[in-house]
Scaffold this active site. Structure first.
Site, PDB file in Angstrom:
ATOM      1  N   GLU A 271       4.049  -6.191 -19.099  1.00 12.24           N
ATOM      2  CA  GLU A 271       4.045  -7.341 -18.749  1.00 12.24           C
ATOM      3  C   GLU A 271       2.172  -7.825 -18.584  1.00 12.24           C
ATOM      4  OE1 GLU A 271       3.381  -8.105 -14.188  1.00 12.24           O
ATOM      5  OE2 GLU A 271       4.636  -6.234 -13.624  1.00 12.24           O
TER       6      GLU A 271
ATOM      7  N   LYS B 238       7.470  -4.193  -2.982  1.00  9.73           N
ATOM      8  CA  LYS B 238       6.192  -4.485  -2.259  1.00  9.73           C
ATOM      9  C   LYS B 238       6.269  -4.548  -0.659  1.00  9.73           C
ATOM     10  CE  LYS B 238       2.942  -7.130  -4.658  1.00  9.73           C
ATOM     11  NZ  LYS B 238       4.122  -7.086  -6.460  1.00  9.73           N
TER      12      LYS B 238
END
Length: 316
Positions: free
Chosen positions: A31, A165
């Site tokens: 990305e 996360k």
């Protein structure tokens, strides 16, 4: 030989990536959010180059993905990375944003979700990211669920990451992935990791220790007719990890403060991440770099194993 449509009007391939796909070499998509939004210039450029270097060291070709002039850049050159890194205000582009950015001919930094759209179009079967999005805490009221999870159900790409996360509801994230039939494989680990933390406290559905078996498992998923991703997780190195209980305590306190201040929606994630960074005195910076490097390296290794499998079965 690749079945990629190199003449696709929405894709601009670098010569290196085009050659790799045409000749059946392993390729790993990356990305560009880490370039445009991850770190200040020039650290962002140096980090992107370091990530590409570890993919190469494993024997694969990196294909950093961005959006510019109405097309996906499939394999950003050093000049592309430098330009994206030095330019302020490049928007973060998720899946829903792609049509408008492409139509306007602007720039966009790809997230996990939008990178998967591009990788799938380009015929790149592997993608590496430090961590994925997921179901947010309190999603039963807010309906805040990352587009990453939805895109996993649509893109035929193996995603290598260090889990999700800790600020997310990892239990609900795993439930969502199970409901959507997205396979989760933890490489050389029993637990589903949580980005900065080696364990989320939840066991992984599957543990595999051999890259060749991981590669076969990915291909079996697609041979069954599935058009969805396979999620491969690998925990952060032990020396760089942050204690799960410490992070959880910080997040709970920060979440209460965010609610008190009326911070919700898109602003909640960066608020909580900043709170964790402050409370850990910057240890998250080292941890973030660690998972960026380790996941890219593993993706390169697995992409090579997958290419070997295809060659052995005359499918490359």
């Amino acid at each position: 030989m690749s079945k990629t449509d190199f003449s696709h009007e929405l894709l601009r391939f670098s010569d290196e990536v085009k050659d790799a796909l045409h000749t059946g070499k392993p390729v790993v998509a990356l990305e560009s959010t880490v370039i445009a939004h991850g770190l200040p210039y020039p650290d962002n450029v140096a980090t992107a180059q370091k990530i590409e270097a570890v993919v190469r060291a494993e024997g694969a070709i990196p294909a950093t993905i961005g959006i510019e002039n109405g097309r996906f850049l499939i394999g950003m050159s050093d000049a592309d990375i430098e330009r994206f890194g030095a330019t302020n205000g490049i928007p973060k582009a998720s899946s829903r944003d792609i049509p408008v950015i492409l139509a306007q001919g602007g720039k966009g930094a790809t997230t996990v979700a939008s990178s998967l759209v591009a990788a799938d179009l380009a015929g790149i079967p592997f993608f590496a990211s430090a961590g994925i999005g997921g179901v947010h805490r309190g999603a039963e009221k807010s309906m805040d669920i990352s587009a990453d999870l939805v895109q996993f159900t649509r893109s035929r790409v193996a995603v290598v990451c260090a889990g999700a996360k800790s600020i997310l509801d990892l239990g609900l994230t795993l439930e969502y992935l199970e409901t959507q039939c997205v396979p989760i494989i933890s490489y050389q680990s029993d637990d589903f990791p949580a980005f900065y933390c080696r364990s989320s406290g939840f066991p992984s559905p599957h543990r595999l220790d051999d890259p060749a078996v991981v590669a076969r498992s990915i291909e079996m998923h697609w041979k069954l007719g599935n058009r969805s991703s396979v999620l491969i997780t690998h925990p952060i190195h032990e020396n760089d990890a942050i204690d799960k209980d410490e992070v959880e305590s910080i997040i709970r306190e920060a979440a209460l403060q965010a609610e008190h201040e009326g911070i919700r929606g898109p602003g909640a994630t960066p608020y909580l991440m900043r709170a964790v960074a402050r409370a850990t005195q910057g240890r998250t910076v080292k941890a973030n770099m660690s998972v960026l490097i380790s996941t890219a390296a593993l993706a390169g290794k697995l992409a090579c194993a997958h290419t070997d499998y295809l060659r052995q079965h005359n499918q490359a």
